[in-house]
Design an enzyme around this catalytic site. Structure first.
Site: not given
Length: 226
Positions: A99-100, A107, A103
């Site tokens: 999940h991270e 980006h 991100h």
């Protein structure tokens, strides 16, 4: 007292949802932390694999203290994982790490909601603290202008929480697709990872509801004092 007047009832549903969401994410993570992934990868290994697979070789994966304190820092372009996720080889740990990574990929790809959220962070940080100060000062001094400025500043907090929702849901969606496509997790394991990320998403829904409820409370108090 202002904080405990009759308008507090507006917050009760949001508080209950937030308490349930925190319980749900903790219990779900703990449940799937007991399920070791078949491939045996740790969260740190999965994060590194997915980052490198997306061309993000320069994004480091760091260890940080705390439970479920995992996050991607877009300002420093670094991923930070809690000890349980960093070293853990469970379905839950891998789901959170992926999940991270989602991100970080957002980006890199210029995902619009993430760009908007990042751009308003300074204003939101200021608004989250100054809004209540100005609002209370306006109520005490009877200055309507200060009250309205406080409400406007807190609206930024609400906007931030609302924009956060698609950012978080999209990161989870990206994570699950990559984990399946690269055979990092298999069918039953993906079900577990999806459960963990869905539970985590509810905490952001709860945060948005709480912010909206607080804004409604400010508006109610403002009109009640007129």
């Amino acid at each position: 007292m202002f904080f405990f007047d009759s308008s507090f009832i507006i917050l009760i549903p949001a508080i209950l949802v937030a308490a349930w969401a925190q319980y749900k994410v903790s219990s779900t993570f703990n449940k799937y932390s007991r399920y070791r992934s078949q491939n045996g990868y740790t969260g740190a290994q999965v994060a590194r694999m997915l980052l490198d697979g997306s061309g993000l070789y320069d994004v480091p994966v760091e260890l940080i203290p705390g439970k479920l304190s995992d996050h991607y820092d877009p300002s420093k372009r670094v991923m930070r994982l809690s000890e349980e996720v960093y070293y853990g080889n469970s379905v839950a740990s891998i789901g959170v790490a992926a999940h991270e990574t989602g991100h970080a990929i957002q980006h890199k790809n210029g995902y619009v909601p993430l760009i908007i959220r990042n751009s308003i962070v300074p204003a939101v940080n200021f608004g989250s603290s100054a809004s209540w100060i100005l609002f209370l000062a306006g109520i005490i001094l009877g200055i309507k202008g200060l009250v309205n400025i406080g409400i406007i500043l807190f609206t930024l907090v609400v906007l931030f929480q609302i924009i956060t929702l698609p950012v978080e849901f999209n990161a989870s969606s990206r994570a699950l697709k990559i984990l399946e496509r690269r055979n990092i997790l298999y069918s039953d394991e993906l079900v577990g990872a999806r459960s963990v990320l869905s539970a985590a998403a509810m905490t952001y829904v709860a945060a948005a509801l709480t912010a909206i409820a607080n804004l409604l409370r400010l508006i109610y108090i403002s009109r009640d004092r007129d």
